[in-house]
Design a protein around this motif. Structure first.
Motif, PDB file in Angstrom:
ATOM      1  N   THR A  87      23.460 -35.963  -1.941  1.00 50.17           N
ATOM      2  CA  THR A  87      23.546 -34.629  -2.551  1.00 50.17           C
ATOM      3  C   THR A  87      24.287 -34.635  -3.887  1.00 50.17           C
ATOM      4  O   THR A  87      24.570 -33.573  -4.435  1.00 50.17           O
ATOM      5  CB  THR A  87      24.271 -33.664  -1.591  1.00 50.17           C
ATOM      6  OG1 THR A  87      25.588 -34.177  -1.302  1.00 50.17           O
ATOM      7  CG2 THR A  87      23.486 -33.511  -0.289  1.00 50.17           C
ATOM      8  N   SER A  90      22.212 -33.027  -6.821  1.00 52.65           N
ATOM      9  CA  SER A  90      22.082 -31.588  -6.649  1.00 52.65           C
ATOM     10  C   SER A  90      23.391 -30.876  -6.968  1.00 52.65           C
ATOM     11  O   SER A  90      23.399 -29.819  -7.626  1.00 52.65           O
ATOM     12  CB  SER A  90      21.660 -31.268  -5.211  1.00 52.65           C
ATOM     13  OG  SER A  90      21.608 -29.883  -4.991  1.00 52.65           O
ATOM     14  N   ARG A  91      24.518 -31.436  -6.551  1.00 55.69           N
ATOM     15  CA  ARG A  91      25.805 -30.812  -6.827  1.00 55.69           C
ATOM     16  C   ARG A  91      26.157 -30.878  -8.310  1.00 55.69           C
ATOM     17  O   ARG A  91      26.785 -29.966  -8.856  1.00 55.69           O
ATOM     18  CB  ARG A  91      26.900 -31.475  -5.975  1.00 55.69           C
ATOM     19  CG  ARG A  91      26.800 -31.089  -4.501  1.00 55.69           C
ATOM     20  CD  ARG A  91      27.925 -31.633  -3.653  1.00 55.69           C
ATOM     21  NE  ARG A  91      27.757 -33.068  -3.426  1.00 55.69           N
ATOM     22  CZ  ARG A  91      28.527 -34.003  -3.955  1.00 55.69           C
ATOM     23  NH1 ARG A  91      29.519 -33.677  -4.767  1.00 55.69           N
ATOM     24  NH2 ARG A  91      28.317 -35.275  -3.695  1.00 55.69           N
ATOM     25  N   LYS A  93      23.902 -30.807 -10.801  1.00 58.03           N
ATOM     26  CA  LYS A  93      23.091 -29.772 -11.442  1.00 58.03           C
ATOM     27  C   LYS A  93      23.618 -28.378 -11.114  1.00 58.03           C
ATOM     28  O   LYS A  93      23.592 -27.479 -11.972  1.00 58.03           O
ATOM     29  CB  LYS A  93      21.634 -29.912 -10.994  1.00 58.03           C
ATOM     30  CG  LYS A  93      20.923 -31.142 -11.544  1.00 58.03           C
ATOM     31  CD  LYS A  93      19.473 -31.178 -11.091  1.00 58.03           C
ATOM     32  CE  LYS A  93      18.734 -32.359 -11.709  1.00 58.03           C
ATOM     33  NZ  LYS A  93      17.311 -32.397 -11.289  1.00 58.03           N
ATOM     34  N   LYS A  94      24.097 -28.194  -9.890  1.00 58.41           N
ATOM     35  CA  LYS A  94      24.645 -26.893  -9.512  1.00 58.41           C
ATOM     36  C   LYS A  94      25.855 -26.549 -10.383  1.00 58.41           C
ATOM     37  O   LYS A  94      26.007 -25.404 -10.836  1.00 58.41           O
ATOM     38  CB  LYS A  94      25.054 -26.912  -8.039  1.00 58.41           C
ATOM     39  CG  LYS A  94      25.643 -25.596  -7.539  1.00 58.41           C
ATOM     40  CD  LYS A  94      26.272 -25.743  -6.173  1.00 58.41           C
ATOM     41  CE  LYS A  94      27.571 -26.516  -6.252  1.00 58.41           C
ATOM     42  NZ  LYS A  94      28.314 -26.521  -4.975  1.00 58.41           N
ATOM     43  N   VAL A 165      16.889 -20.696 -12.240  1.00 57.42           N
ATOM     44  CA  VAL A 165      16.267 -21.016 -10.945  1.00 57.42           C
ATOM     45  C   VAL A 165      14.763 -21.227 -11.080  1.00 57.42           C
ATOM     46  O   VAL A 165      14.049 -21.221 -10.078  1.00 57.42           O
ATOM     47  CB  VAL A 165      16.557 -19.901  -9.922  1.00 57.42           C
ATOM     48  CG1 VAL A 165      18.027 -19.888  -9.553  1.00 57.42           C
ATOM     49  CG2 VAL A 165      16.118 -18.538 -10.442  1.00 57.42           C
ATOM     50  N   PHE A 168      15.083 -25.014 -10.272  1.00 54.70           N
ATOM     51  CA  PHE A 168      16.216 -25.470  -9.464  1.00 54.70           C
ATOM     52  C   PHE A 168      16.680 -24.305  -8.592  1.00 54.70           C
ATOM     53  O   PHE A 168      17.411 -23.432  -9.045  1.00 54.70           O
ATOM     54  CB  PHE A 168      17.356 -25.939 -10.381  1.00 54.70           C
ATOM     55  CG  PHE A 168      18.539 -26.516  -9.654  1.00 54.70           C
ATOM     56  CD1 PHE A 168      18.423 -27.687  -8.938  1.00 54.70           C
ATOM     57  CD2 PHE A 168      19.765 -25.876  -9.691  1.00 54.70           C
ATOM     58  CE1 PHE A 168      19.513 -28.220  -8.262  1.00 54.70           C
ATOM     59  CE2 PHE A 168      20.863 -26.405  -9.030  1.00 54.70           C
ATOM     60  CZ  PHE A 168      20.723 -27.579  -8.315  1.00 54.70           C
ATOM     61  N   ASP A 169      16.222 -24.304  -7.336  1.00 50.93           N
ATOM     62  CA  ASP A 169      16.470 -23.159  -6.460  1.00 50.93           C
ATOM     63  C   ASP A 169      17.592 -23.428  -5.467  1.00 50.93           C
ATOM     64  O   ASP A 169      17.438 -23.232  -4.262  1.00 50.93           O
ATOM     65  CB  ASP A 169      15.193 -22.773  -5.710  1.00 50.93           C
ATOM     66  CG  ASP A 169      14.598 -23.945  -4.934  1.00 50.93           C
ATOM     67  OD1 ASP A 169      15.081 -25.078  -5.116  1.00 50.93           O
ATOM     68  OD2 ASP A 169      13.675 -23.716  -4.142  1.00 50.93           O
ATOM     69  N   HIS A 170      18.735 -23.885  -5.980  1.00 58.93           N
ATOM     70  CA  HIS A 170      19.894 -24.091  -5.116  1.00 58.93           C
ATOM     71  C   HIS A 170      20.416 -22.734  -4.645  1.00 58.93           C
ATOM     72  O   HIS A 170      20.485 -21.783  -5.434  1.00 58.93           O
ATOM     73  CB  HIS A 170      20.982 -24.846  -5.892  1.00 58.93           C
ATOM     74  CG  HIS A 170      22.088 -25.354  -5.038  1.00 58.93           C
ATOM     75  ND1 HIS A 170      23.105 -24.539  -4.575  1.00 58.93           N
ATOM     76  CD2 HIS A 170      22.345 -26.591  -4.536  1.00 58.93           C
ATOM     77  CE1 HIS A 170      23.939 -25.251  -3.845  1.00 58.93           C
ATOM     78  NE2 HIS A 170      23.502 -26.489  -3.798  1.00 58.93           N
ATOM     79  N   PRO A 171      20.805 -22.603  -3.363  1.00 61.65           N
ATOM     80  CA  PRO A 171      21.251 -21.294  -2.848  1.00 61.65           C
ATOM     81  C   PRO A 171      22.416 -20.699  -3.631  1.00 61.65           C
ATOM     82  O   PRO A 171      22.424 -19.490  -3.908  1.00 61.65           O
ATOM     83  CB  PRO A 171      21.653 -21.601  -1.402  1.00 61.65           C
ATOM     84  CG  PRO A 171      20.874 -22.820  -1.034  1.00 61.65           C
ATOM     85  CD  PRO A 171      20.742 -23.615  -2.289  1.00 61.65           C
ATOM     86  N   ASN A 172      23.405 -21.513  -3.992  1.00 62.48           N
ATOM     87  CA  ASN A 172      24.550 -20.991  -4.740  1.00 62.48           C
ATOM     88  C   ASN A 172      24.141 -20.507  -6.124  1.00 62.48           C
ATOM     89  O   ASN A 172      24.659 -19.492  -6.616  1.00 62.48           O
ATOM     90  CB  ASN A 172      25.633 -22.053  -4.872  1.00 62.48           C
ATOM     91  CG  ASN A 172      26.224 -22.452  -3.541  1.00 62.48           C
ATOM     92  OD1 ASN A 172      26.191 -23.612  -3.154  1.00 62.48           O
ATOM     93  ND2 ASN A 172      26.758 -21.495  -2.795  1.00 62.48           N
ATOM     94  N   VAL A 173      23.215 -21.215  -6.752  1.00 61.35           N
ATOM     95  CA  VAL A 173      22.727 -20.803  -8.071  1.00 61.35           C
ATOM     96  C   VAL A 173      21.915 -19.518  -7.956  1.00 61.35           C
ATOM     97  O   VAL A 173      22.012 -18.619  -8.798  1.00 61.35           O
ATOM     98  CB  VAL A 173      21.898 -21.928  -8.717  1.00 61.35           C
ATOM     99  CG1 VAL A 173      21.353 -21.496 -10.078  1.00 61.35           C
ATOM    100  CG2 VAL A 173      22.738 -23.188  -8.888  1.00 61.35           C
TER     101      VAL A 173
END
Length: 204
Positions: A87, A90-91, A93-94, A165, A168-173
């Protein structure tokens, strides 16, 4: 105008960031692959060492169970380490996306802050100014145009937030984008209330 110029700069950076969020981060992926290989090699070495040194049943069942429990704990540690490495991109990019969204949120609040002295009630019915009163020189027409520009700037802020988004569809973003859009919509609604007051008070 300075806020609008800054928003142009931020807009270019958001477009560039959108491309970075879409593309793989190869240095991080190479680091992750190297880390996974090292962890798998270390796990295999520890497993082999445990099997070599593990006591036989003749030496006692409790000692054998302790050896199995130790091996399970080690595998749990390696599983967590693999998850951390998996991860990592992903982290990263977040973090970039949230930092950019925080900047957009700040600009939205700055746009709102500049309207503290843009009161349609004072423009329509000017009262007695005091020594601490701000200078108000805008006519009702100029104030309407000013508020309209502020609403457009807030709309652009919301659209720039949505770009984060797109790939990049991260939940926090997603939550942060929703928050920025809610802020801009709420502030824009306040602006249009002021515009409505000016329009309704305008002579026919």
């Amino acid at each position: 105008s300075k806020v609008a110029a800054e928003l142009i700069t931020v807009g270019h950076s958001v477009v560039a960031l959108t491309g970075r969020l879409r593309r793989p981060v190869w240095p991080i992926r190479a680091l992750v692959v190297a880390g996974i290989i090292i962890l798998i090699a270390a796990a295999a070495g520890l497993l082999w060492l445990t099997l070599e040194l593990s006591p036989t049943v003749e030496n006692g069942l409790s000692e054998m169970l302790q050896g199995i429990e130790s091996g399970i704990n080690e595998m749990s540690f390696f599983a967590l380490a693999l998850y951390f490495l998996g991860t990592l991109e992903s982290r990263y990019k977040k973090t970039l996306a949230l930092r950019s969204l925080h900047r957009l949120r700040s600009i939205a609040h700055v746009i709102d802050m500049h309207q503290l002295t843009k009161d349609p009630a004072f423009v329509l019915n000017p009262g007695t100014s005091t020594a601490s009163s701000p200078v108000r020189t805008l006519t009702p027409y100029e104030l309407t145009r000013y508020l309209d520009y502020c609403s457009e700037l807030l709309s652009i802020v919301g659209k720039l937030a949505a770009l984060h988004v797109q790939y990049f569809d991260h939940p926090n973003v997603l939550d942060a984008v929703t928050n920025v859009e809610s802020i801009t919509q709420g502030l824009s609604a306040k602006i249009w209330q002021k515009i409505m007051i000016l329009d309704l008070s305008a002579p026919n």
